[in-house]
Design a protein around this motif. Sequence first.
Motif, PDB file in Angstrom:
ATOM      1  N   UNK A  68       6.253  -2.598  -5.540  1.00  7.77           N
ATOM      2  CA  UNK A  68       6.799  -3.690  -4.834  1.00  7.77           C
ATOM      3  C   UNK A  68       5.656  -4.220  -4.196  1.00  7.77           C
ATOM      4  N   UNK A  69       5.300  -5.398  -3.593  1.00  4.70           N
ATOM      5  CA  UNK A  69       4.590  -6.054  -2.704  1.00  4.70           C
ATOM      6  C   UNK A  69       5.125  -7.173  -2.053  1.00  4.70           C
ATOM      7  N   UNK A  70       4.538  -7.988  -1.382  1.00  5.60           N
ATOM      8  CA  UNK A  70       4.966  -8.890  -0.453  1.00  5.60           C
ATOM      9  C   UNK A  70       4.381 -10.374  -0.874  1.00  5.60           C
ATOM     10  N   UNK A  90       0.783  -1.111   0.067  1.00  4.97           N
ATOM     11  CA  UNK A  90       0.077  -0.045  -0.021  1.00  4.97           C
ATOM     12  C   UNK A  90       0.706   1.112  -0.043  1.00  4.97           C
ATOM     13  N   UNK A  91       2.003   1.370   0.729  1.00  7.40           N
ATOM     14  CA  UNK A  91       2.918   2.283   0.799  1.00  7.40           C
ATOM     15  C   UNK A  91       4.063   2.363  -0.421  1.00  7.40           C
TER      16      UNK A  91
END
Length: 166
Positions: free
Chosen positions: A135-137, A130-131
């Motif tokens: 990228x992501x997880x 979200x920030x």
Amino acid sequence: MGDGRPDRPNCRAGTQEMRERYLEDFAAGQIFGSGRLVIDKERIKSFAAEFDPQPFHLDENAAEDTIFRGLAASGWHTAAVTMRLLVESEIKPAGGIVGAGFDEFRWPRPVRPGDELRLESEVLEVRPSKSRPEQGLIKVRTTTLNQNGDAVQVLIANLMVPRRPA
């Protein structure tokens, strides 16, 4: 195979399995394998001498009278071998294996001299950041298995993975 180097996973250059994967390439339920690595008694002892100098990791005779009932690799040695196998595995996140933390980390049984370890990694969750929109997880359960298919380490890690460039 007994030289301490992992076998190559079933991957061929230029195939889907060898290329780096972006966040969009991962989905819950995917399972990735690894090569294999044989654990040598002398490596157990040398790792322990440097990083975990406890009798059950250093001396077969002393280890007989412990909870392990014989020489056992340090859990941290198992973790280091797991990292090596993970880096060389089929999962291949773009930018490398970059951890953001663990939700779980267990050693259900000891690793013994002569054990042949391999990994099975299952993607549990994929979520964009979200920030950080670039990228992501991915949440991944990696199970380190011995030659009998017994789990010797189970971890659930959150890995940072870049999104595909526009």
